[in-house]
Design a protein around this motif. Structure first.
Motif, PDB file in Angstrom:
ATOM      1  N   ASP A  19       1.004  -1.075   0.068  1.00 13.23           N
ATOM      2  CA  ASP A  19       0.105   0.176   0.189  1.00 13.23           C
ATOM      3  C   ASP A  19       0.800   1.358  -0.017  1.00 13.23           C
ATOM      4  O   ASP A  19       1.188   1.747   0.985  1.00 13.23           O
ATOM      5  CB  ASP A  19      -1.003   0.187   1.389  1.00 13.23           C
ATOM      6  N   VAL A  20       1.339   1.251  -1.113  1.00  7.59           N
ATOM      7  CA  VAL A  20       2.343   2.460  -1.236  1.00  7.59           C
ATOM      8  C   VAL A  20       1.812   4.018  -0.925  1.00  7.59           C
ATOM      9  O   VAL A  20       0.846   4.187  -1.320  1.00  7.59           O
ATOM     10  CB  VAL A  20       3.170   2.481  -2.775  1.00  7.59           C
ATOM     11  N   SER A  21       2.795   4.897  -0.972  1.00  5.23           N
ATOM     12  CA  SER A  21       2.496   6.367  -1.076  1.00  5.23           C
ATOM     13  C   SER A  21       2.630   7.167  -2.199  1.00  5.23           C
ATOM     14  O   SER A  21       3.266   6.248  -3.165  1.00  5.23           O
ATOM     15  CB  SER A  21       3.432   7.004   0.102  1.00  5.23           C
ATOM     16  N   ILE A  22       2.226   8.308  -2.234  1.00  2.00           N
ATOM     17  CA  ILE A  22       2.433   9.019  -3.389  1.00  2.00           C
ATOM     18  C   ILE A  22       3.849   9.333  -3.756  1.00  2.00           C
ATOM     19  O   ILE A  22       4.662   9.835  -2.263  1.00  2.00           O
ATOM     20  CB  ILE A  22       1.585  10.323  -3.814  1.00  2.00           C
ATOM     21  N   THR A  23       4.668   9.875  -4.625  1.00  2.00           N
ATOM     22  CA  THR A  23       6.147  10.358  -4.740  1.00  2.00           C
ATOM     23  C   THR A  23       5.918  12.095  -4.566  1.00  2.00           C
ATOM     24  O   THR A  23       4.823  12.549  -4.473  1.00  2.00           O
ATOM     25  CB  THR A  23       6.503  10.211  -5.898  1.00  2.00           C
ATOM     26  N   ALA A  24       7.208  12.523  -4.470  1.00  2.00           N
ATOM     27  CA  ALA A  24       7.259  14.092  -4.273  1.00  2.00           C
ATOM     28  C   ALA A  24       6.658  14.813  -5.592  1.00  2.00           C
ATOM     29  O   ALA A  24       5.954  15.709  -5.639  1.00  2.00           O
ATOM     30  CB  ALA A  24       8.710  14.538  -4.147  1.00  2.00           C
ATOM     31  N   GLU A  25       7.026  14.138  -6.896  1.00  2.00           N
ATOM     32  CA  GLU A  25       6.211  14.699  -8.011  1.00  2.00           C
ATOM     33  C   GLU A  25       4.700  14.330  -7.922  1.00  2.00           C
ATOM     34  O   GLU A  25       3.820  15.204  -8.280  1.00  2.00           O
ATOM     35  CB  GLU A  25       6.679  14.059  -9.188  1.00  2.00           C
ATOM     36  N   VAL A  27       2.931  14.553  -5.200  1.00  2.00           N
ATOM     37  CA  VAL A  27       2.482  15.692  -4.038  1.00  2.00           C
ATOM     38  C   VAL A  27       2.288  16.854  -4.996  1.00  2.00           C
ATOM     39  O   VAL A  27       1.495  17.718  -4.709  1.00  2.00           O
ATOM     40  CB  VAL A  27       3.335  15.893  -3.078  1.00  2.00           C
ATOM     41  N   LYS A  28       3.139  17.136  -5.937  1.00  2.00           N
ATOM     42  CA  LYS A  28       2.984  18.352  -6.753  1.00  2.00           C
ATOM     43  C   LYS A  28       1.813  18.162  -7.632  1.00  2.00           C
ATOM     44  O   LYS A  28       1.041  19.343  -8.059  1.00  2.00           O
ATOM     45  CB  LYS A  28       4.288  18.724  -7.832  1.00  2.00           C
ATOM     46  N   GLN A  29       1.769  17.227  -8.188  1.00  5.25           N
ATOM     47  CA  GLN A  29       0.378  16.918  -9.188  1.00  5.25           C
ATOM     48  C   GLN A  29      -0.721  16.969  -8.275  1.00  5.25           C
ATOM     49  O   GLN A  29      -2.078  17.735  -8.773  1.00  5.25           O
ATOM     50  CB  GLN A  29       0.353  15.374  -9.554  1.00  5.25           C
ATOM     51  N   ALA A  30      -0.863  16.633  -7.032  1.00 10.42           N
ATOM     52  CA  ALA A  30      -2.200  16.728  -6.174  1.00 10.42           C
ATOM     53  C   ALA A  30      -2.445  18.152  -5.726  1.00 10.42           C
ATOM     54  O   ALA A  30      -3.449  18.537  -6.059  1.00 10.42           O
ATOM     55  CB  ALA A  30      -2.008  16.040  -4.807  1.00 10.42           C
ATOM     56  N   HIS A  31      -1.405  19.001  -5.502  1.00  8.23           N
ATOM     57  CA  HIS A  31      -1.563  20.377  -5.286  1.00  8.23           C
ATOM     58  C   HIS A  31      -1.916  21.299  -6.527  1.00  8.23           C
ATOM     59  O   HIS A  31      -2.793  21.976  -6.373  1.00  8.23           O
ATOM     60  CB  HIS A  31      -0.267  21.170  -4.780  1.00  8.23           C
ATOM     61  N   ALA A  53      -4.269   7.019  -3.241  1.00  9.77           N
ATOM     62  CA  ALA A  53      -5.546   7.790  -3.339  1.00  9.77           C
ATOM     63  C   ALA A  53      -5.969   8.686  -2.250  1.00  9.77           C
ATOM     64  O   ALA A  53      -6.384   9.870  -2.259  1.00  9.77           O
ATOM     65  CB  ALA A  53      -6.642   6.921  -3.744  1.00  9.77           C
ATOM     66  N   LYS A  54      -5.797   7.998  -0.847  1.00 12.18           N
ATOM     67  CA  LYS A  54      -6.232   8.956   0.183  1.00 12.18           C
ATOM     68  C   LYS A  54      -5.381  10.122   0.394  1.00 12.18           C
ATOM     69  O   LYS A  54      -5.598  11.203   0.576  1.00 12.18           O
ATOM     70  CB  LYS A  54      -5.942   8.096   1.489  1.00 12.18           C
ATOM     71  N   GLN A  55      -3.858  10.096   0.234  1.00 14.50           N
ATOM     72  CA  GLN A  55      -2.885  10.999   0.247  1.00 14.50           C
ATOM     73  C   GLN A  55      -3.265  12.177  -1.004  1.00 14.50           C
ATOM     74  O   GLN A  55      -3.397  13.270  -0.537  1.00 14.50           O
ATOM     75  CB  GLN A  55      -1.569  10.403  -0.105  1.00 14.50           C
ATOM     76  N   THR A  56      -3.711  11.878  -2.071  1.00 14.61           N
ATOM     77  CA  THR A  56      -4.023  12.667  -3.281  1.00 14.61           C
ATOM     78  C   THR A  56      -5.346  13.333  -2.792  1.00 14.61           C
ATOM     79  O   THR A  56      -5.254  14.794  -2.682  1.00 14.61           O
ATOM     80  CB  THR A  56      -4.361  11.756  -4.384  1.00 14.61           C
TER      81      THR A  56
END
Length: 200
Positions: A19-25, A27-31, A53-56
């Motif tokens: 159940d992996v996290s999102i990358t630094a890139e 995070v930029k996409q989500a912002h 998905a949750k982090q996004t």
């Protein structure tokens, strides 16, 4: 009377098992996606329970001040790591088989058809509960295309992208937006995998 759904694929994820996290890139996409949705009135945000998905969703929810609601129906067809000992190559082969045969039931997860039915049931339920409102969904690329293939004709799909069925696995980039409307005539396919907000 219509209900709008903005269905977003999660941001770029780490390339690892589980159940992996999102990358630094990612995070930029989500912002960038959050900035876009500040201009659109959204009533609620739902997310797959998987971390990417949750982090996004959380980044977007924080920006537009709406809490996140998890729903298991928004989970991907299957996730690498669900089956102990499964290699990545075995996972990819399983997913490819599910894509080619929409009724194939893998040893973990759902068939493509059943996965798409999960998203359909979710959309119809939310549409009935909250008519004439806009709902934001963060989910997974495979689930989005599974849903679209269940609900729309090949002609409608090809109007959005030529050779949709053949190329489906590569058509939904991270943080792209697919818009669906539900009204008295049923489900309407408004926009597909739009990522222009990421290039502004």
């Amino acid at each position: 009377m219509s209900t709008d759904f903005y269905i977003v694929r999660h941001a770029i994820k780490e390339k690892n098992i589980g159940d992996v996290s999102i990358t630094a890139e990612g995070v930029k996409q989500a912002h960038a996606t959050a900035s876009y949705f500040k201009q659109i009135h959204i009533s609620r945000i739902f997310s797959s329970p998987l971390n990417r998905a949750k982090q996004t969703a959380q980044i977007i929810g924080n920006a537009i001040r709406i809490p996140i609601i998890e729903d298991a129906r928004l989970r991907e067809r299957a996730n690498w790591g669900d089956m102990p000992g499964q290699t990545f190559q075995e996972f990819v082969e399983m997913c490819d088989l599910c894509t080619k045969d929409r009724d194939f039931s893998p040893p973990i997860g759902d068939s493509a058809r059943r996965a798409g039915e999960r998203l359909s049931s979710f959309i119809l339920e939310i549409s009935a509960q909250y008519p004439q409102e806009s709902t934001f969904i963060v989910t997974h690329g495979g689930l989005i295309t599974d849903f679209l293939l269940n609900e729309f004709s090949q002609e409608e799909l090809n109007n959005k992208h030529p050779n949709f069925i053949i190329e489906q696995s590569n058509l939904v980039p991270e943080c792209s937006i697919t818009k669906i409307r539900h009204d008295a005539e049923g489900l309407q396919f408004v926009d597909f995998a739009n990522s222009t907000h990421m290039h502004c």
